[in-house]
Design a protein around this motif. Structure first.
Motif, PDB file in Angstrom:
ATOM      1  N   LYS A  17     -56.105 -16.301 -65.121  1.00  0.00           N
ATOM      2  CA  LYS A  17     -55.362 -15.123 -65.584  1.00  0.00           C
ATOM      3  C   LYS A  17     -53.885 -15.258 -65.212  1.00  0.00           C
ATOM      4  O   LYS A  17     -52.998 -14.954 -66.022  1.00  0.00           O
ATOM      5  CB  LYS A  17     -55.953 -13.846 -64.981  1.00  0.00           C
ATOM      6  CG  LYS A  17     -57.248 -13.381 -65.617  1.00  0.00           C
ATOM      7  CD  LYS A  17     -57.727 -12.073 -64.996  1.00  0.00           C
ATOM      8  CE  LYS A  17     -58.986 -11.555 -65.665  1.00  0.00           C
ATOM      9  NZ  LYS A  17     -59.463 -10.281 -65.069  1.00  0.00           N
ATOM     10  N   HIS A  18     -53.639 -15.730 -63.990  1.00  0.00           N
ATOM     11  CA  HIS A  18     -52.250 -15.930 -63.544  1.00  0.00           C
ATOM     12  C   HIS A  18     -51.558 -16.991 -64.390  1.00  0.00           C
ATOM     13  O   HIS A  18     -50.342 -16.903 -64.655  1.00  0.00           O
ATOM     14  CB  HIS A  18     -52.211 -16.352 -62.073  1.00  0.00           C
ATOM     15  CG  HIS A  18     -52.515 -15.232 -61.121  1.00  0.00           C
ATOM     16  ND1 HIS A  18     -51.992 -13.967 -61.258  1.00  0.00           N
ATOM     17  CD2 HIS A  18     -53.289 -15.197 -59.983  1.00  0.00           C
ATOM     18  CE1 HIS A  18     -52.425 -13.186 -60.273  1.00  0.00           C
ATOM     19  NE2 HIS A  18     -53.219 -13.913 -59.481  1.00  0.00           N
ATOM     20  N   GLN A  19     -52.324 -17.992 -64.834  1.00  0.00           N
ATOM     21  CA  GLN A  19     -51.750 -19.076 -65.632  1.00  0.00           C
ATOM     22  C   GLN A  19     -51.625 -18.705 -67.104  1.00  0.00           C
ATOM     23  O   GLN A  19     -51.071 -19.478 -67.888  1.00  0.00           O
ATOM     24  CB  GLN A  19     -52.615 -20.330 -65.494  1.00  0.00           C
ATOM     25  CG  GLN A  19     -52.625 -20.922 -64.089  1.00  0.00           C
ATOM     26  CD  GLN A  19     -53.595 -22.093 -63.959  1.00  0.00           C
ATOM     27  OE1 GLN A  19     -54.327 -22.410 -64.891  1.00  0.00           O
ATOM     28  NE2 GLN A  19     -53.583 -22.748 -62.794  1.00  0.00           N
ATOM     29  N   GLY A  20     -52.157 -17.537 -67.484  1.00  0.00           N
ATOM     30  CA  GLY A  20     -52.078 -17.110 -68.872  1.00  0.00           C
ATOM     31  C   GLY A  20     -53.139 -17.712 -69.770  1.00  0.00           C
ATOM     32  O   GLY A  20     -53.109 -17.519 -70.991  1.00  0.00           O
ATOM     33  N   VAL A  21     -54.101 -18.434 -69.179  1.00  0.00           N
ATOM     34  CA  VAL A  21     -55.177 -19.030 -69.970  1.00  0.00           C
ATOM     35  C   VAL A  21     -56.156 -17.958 -70.437  1.00  0.00           C
ATOM     36  O   VAL A  21     -56.686 -18.011 -71.550  1.00  0.00           O
ATOM     37  CB  VAL A  21     -55.912 -20.112 -69.150  1.00  0.00           C
ATOM     38  CG1 VAL A  21     -57.093 -20.686 -69.949  1.00  0.00           C
ATOM     39  CG2 VAL A  21     -54.945 -21.219 -68.744  1.00  0.00           C
ATOM     40  N   LEU A  22     -56.386 -16.968 -69.575  1.00  0.00           N
ATOM     41  CA  LEU A  22     -57.294 -15.870 -69.902  1.00  0.00           C
ATOM     42  C   LEU A  22     -56.509 -14.564 -69.938  1.00  0.00           C
ATOM     43  O   LEU A  22     -55.568 -14.376 -69.141  1.00  0.00           O
ATOM     44  CB  LEU A  22     -58.408 -15.760 -68.856  1.00  0.00           C
ATOM     45  CG  LEU A  22     -59.431 -16.895 -68.797  1.00  0.00           C
ATOM     46  CD1 LEU A  22     -60.375 -16.686 -67.608  1.00  0.00           C
ATOM     47  CD2 LEU A  22     -60.215 -16.980 -70.094  1.00  0.00           C
ATOM     48  N   PRO A  23     -56.852 -13.653 -70.837  1.00  0.00           N
ATOM     49  CA  PRO A  23     -56.176 -12.349 -70.887  1.00  0.00           C
ATOM     50  C   PRO A  23     -56.374 -11.579 -69.577  1.00  0.00           C
ATOM     51  O   PRO A  23     -57.448 -11.634 -68.968  1.00  0.00           O
ATOM     52  CB  PRO A  23     -56.878 -11.634 -72.052  1.00  0.00           C
ATOM     53  CG  PRO A  23     -57.513 -12.721 -72.853  1.00  0.00           C
ATOM     54  CD  PRO A  23     -57.878 -13.799 -71.885  1.00  0.00           C
ATOM     55  N   ASN A  24     -55.365 -10.866 -69.142  1.00  0.00           N
ATOM     56  CA  ASN A  24     -55.440 -10.120 -67.882  1.00  0.00           C
ATOM     57  C   ASN A  24     -56.454  -8.993 -67.920  1.00  0.00           C
ATOM     58  O   ASN A  24     -56.981  -8.588 -66.873  1.00  0.00           O
ATOM     59  CB  ASN A  24     -54.054  -9.550 -67.520  1.00  0.00           C
ATOM     60  CG  ASN A  24     -53.121 -10.609 -66.979  1.00  0.00           C
ATOM     61  OD1 ASN A  24     -53.570 -11.500 -66.253  1.00  0.00           O
ATOM     62  ND2 ASN A  24     -51.849 -10.535 -67.338  1.00  0.00           N
ATOM     63  N   ASP A  25     -56.716  -8.452 -69.119  1.00  0.00           N
ATOM     64  CA  ASP A  25     -57.609  -7.295 -69.206  1.00  0.00           C
ATOM     65  C   ASP A  25     -59.080  -7.677 -69.393  1.00  0.00           C
ATOM     66  O   ASP A  25     -59.940  -6.817 -69.551  1.00  0.00           O
ATOM     67  CB  ASP A  25     -57.182  -6.372 -70.357  1.00  0.00           C
ATOM     68  CG  ASP A  25     -57.214  -7.092 -71.706  1.00  0.00           C
ATOM     69  OD1 ASP A  25     -57.372  -8.334 -71.718  1.00  0.00           O
ATOM     70  OD2 ASP A  25     -57.067  -6.402 -72.732  1.00  0.00           O
TER      71      ASP A  25
END
Length: 561
Positions: A17-25
């Motif tokens: 999530k921090h790397q932007g690979v997975l959506p934060n929500d």
């Protein structure tokens, strides 16, 4: 180990999530299960398949990214990708072996949990008419129901065991007429014997005791026979009490006890049936046709409307069932489980429809049902149908006398309730590995024998030395036992959640198999103190889990066979 892997995957999700690979929500439910084939590791997760779409990646590609983001942990020696994107985890021996320490530390509490948070649950089971001894079908209901209660208690629920006595209606009158005929010297072969009368030897026993002025105590009442063969009401009162006592003795012989005995007759005596009718009429869900009072159950999912009150004024049997379940709801039971025979299948929809028509806030689909299929008893491959005691059917007491309580309970609860069961008396009596209850109990007794041998040799088990050297349990057979032990809490939770006591029987049989294989392949009585004690520790942990599982089934764990 399972919790460790879930934590590692959760850490990987946070990183991605921090790397932007997975959506934060994204809210992922991480599922980790033991593998069926140990060549594929000890545990597997389908997380990459679940998250592939929201991540916009192919499952195997995301699996590689997840593995790269996993925090380091000595409990995992290797992680691999399998098939379309499953992630397989190989546990370090030291980590896998910690279950031995956990079992020995928890003892009888291993496998128990507080998932239920003290929620009140009522389980109604057996609920036989007091018109004869308990038959083998009642026995299956007793074994399944009691095991289910034990499972729910083991997972933190506040369980009430309830027996509903159908002590009103036509069958009870037929019982009284049968006893009266016997008291007047008639037999089933006589032309004047009641058309729907009962024919077992027990009818003669009831009649003899009635004429002798005997007294019987049954649960909430003490009845002394009047001895008058013309007083049908007195005969009925005595016969019901006599058979309630007999059923109580059958259940005690089976190791089954109840918290509440609820009488159908009390619903009439206290006006609960009339109150139920009144409310249904006031709610506008009834109508009259051909002199009968009908309930419009089709409005609540039934295939046709049902008669509540016949034109002769008598109520149909499903109406007191509705009144009874309203009583359960009013007693505060938000979860009710009815364990009954499959012949009650047709009542499920109509009782639920009746409860909805009352409009008192009862949720749809309440109560829950577990319905068991019929039991066929065989000896030498031939079906056994007749009992001297009951006449036309095999009783629970017949089976207990033939094969013992343990085998009877285990066999009756060891298969899915909705599958038909063949009870093989010869198999249940055999002392062989083909007999599942013998096979499981023998594994328990085998550990006890191991312990006695070490004590006789002056090599008492050293608990601390064992726990300090669990990493020595390196063989495939030892790992198989440890992995099986680790699954027990999950099996208990799943069996309780799905109302499937047979999962415990299946687990115990598999654990016993793993242990017997290990026992034959790995020598325990070795000179090396550290290795011997580590292996004894594994044996003692196995014994504990076997005992815990057998207790959930109401079966003993013998120390000698």
């Amino acid at each position: 180990m399972k919790d460790t892997i879930i934590s590692l995957l959760d850490g990987a999700i946070v990183t991605l999530k921090h790397q932007g690979v997975l959506p934060n929500d994204i809210q992922a439910v991480i599922k980790v299960d033991p593998t069926k084939d140990k060549a594929h590791g000890d545990y597997a997760s389908n997380l990459a398949l679940i998250l592939a779409k929201p991540a916009g990646k192919k499952p195997r590609e995301l699996a590689e990214i997840l593995i790269a983001a996993l925090p380091q942990d000595a409990a995992v020696t290797k992680v691999e990708i399998a098939g379309p994107g499953f992630i397989n985890f190989f546990a370090a021996t030291t980590a896998a072996a910690q279950v031995v320490a956990q079992v020995l530390d928890c003892g009888d509490a291993f496998g128990r949990s507080l998932i239920g948070k003290g929620e009140k649950v009522q389980v109604e089971f057996v609920s036989a008419n007091p018109t004869g001894p308990l038959h083998v079908g009642h026995g299956r209901g007793a074994a399944i129901g009691d095991c289910l209660c034990r499972l729910l208690e083991a997972t933190g629920y506040d369980v009430t065991r309830e027996f509903y006595y159908n002590d009103a209606g036509v069958q009870i009158r037929n019982l009284a007429l049968s006893v009266q005929a016997r008291a007047k010297g008639l037999g089933p072969e006589d032309a004047s014997w009641p058309k729907d009368g009962y024919r077992g030897q027990y009818i003669s026993d009831v009649a003899d005791d009635y004429l002798a002025g005997a007294s019987v105590a049954a649960d909430d009442r003490h009845v002394t026979a009047k001895g008058d063969p013309d007083d049908l009401d007195a005969i009925q009162e005595f016969a019901v009490a006599w058979l309630r006592r007999e059923q109580d003795l059958d259940l005690k012989a089976f190791g089954v006890e109840f918290d509440v005995y609820f009488l159908e007759s009390s619903l009439y005596e206290e006006g609960k049936v009339e109150e139920t009718v009144k409310r249904l009429v006031e709610n506008g869900h009834t109508y009259e046709d051909a002199g009968a009072l009908w309930l419009r159950t089709t409005a609540f999912g039934d295939d046709k409307d049902r008669v509540m009150r016949k034109k002769d004024g008598d109520y149909t049997y499903f109406l007191p069932d509705v009144a009874y379940h309203l009583n359960k709801w009013q007693r505060g039971f938000k979860t009710v489980i009815n364990e009954q025979g499959a012949d009650h299948h047709s009542t499920v929809t109509r009782v639920r429809a009746g409860l909805q028509a009352l409009e008192v806030g009862i949720p749809q689909g309440w109560p829950d049902y577990v319905l068991h299929q019929m039991v066929m008893v065989t000896r030498s491959g031939v079906e056994v149908k007749i009992s001297k005691r009951a006449g036309s059917y095999v009783t629970v007491r017949d089976l207990i006398d033939e094969v013992g309580r343990d085998a009877t309970r285990f066999f009756l609860a060891a298969r899915r309730a909705d599958s038909q069961l063949t009870f093989d008396i010869d198999l249940a009596r055999s002392q062989s590995n083909d007999n599942p209850v013998y096979y499981i109990q023998y594994a328990h007794a085998r550990v006890c024998s191991m312990l006695r041998k070490t004590q006789d040799a002056g090599q008492d088990f050293d608990h601390d030395l064992a726990l300090a050297n669990l990493a020595l349990l390196e063989s495939d057979q030892e790992k198989a036992v440890m992995n099986r032990l680790a699954r027990f809490p999950g099996v208990v939770e799943n069996a309780a959640k799905n109302r499937e006591p047979q999962q415990i029987a299946q687990y115990l049989l598999t654990l016993a198999g793993d242990f017997h294989t290990c026992y034959n392949a790995v020598k325990v009585m070795v000179e090396d103190d550290t290795l011997r004690n580590a292996r004894l520790g594994l044996g003692l942990a196995t014994r504990q889990v076997l005992r815990n599982g057998l207790d959930l089934m109401g079966v003993s764990a013998p120390e000698e066979m």
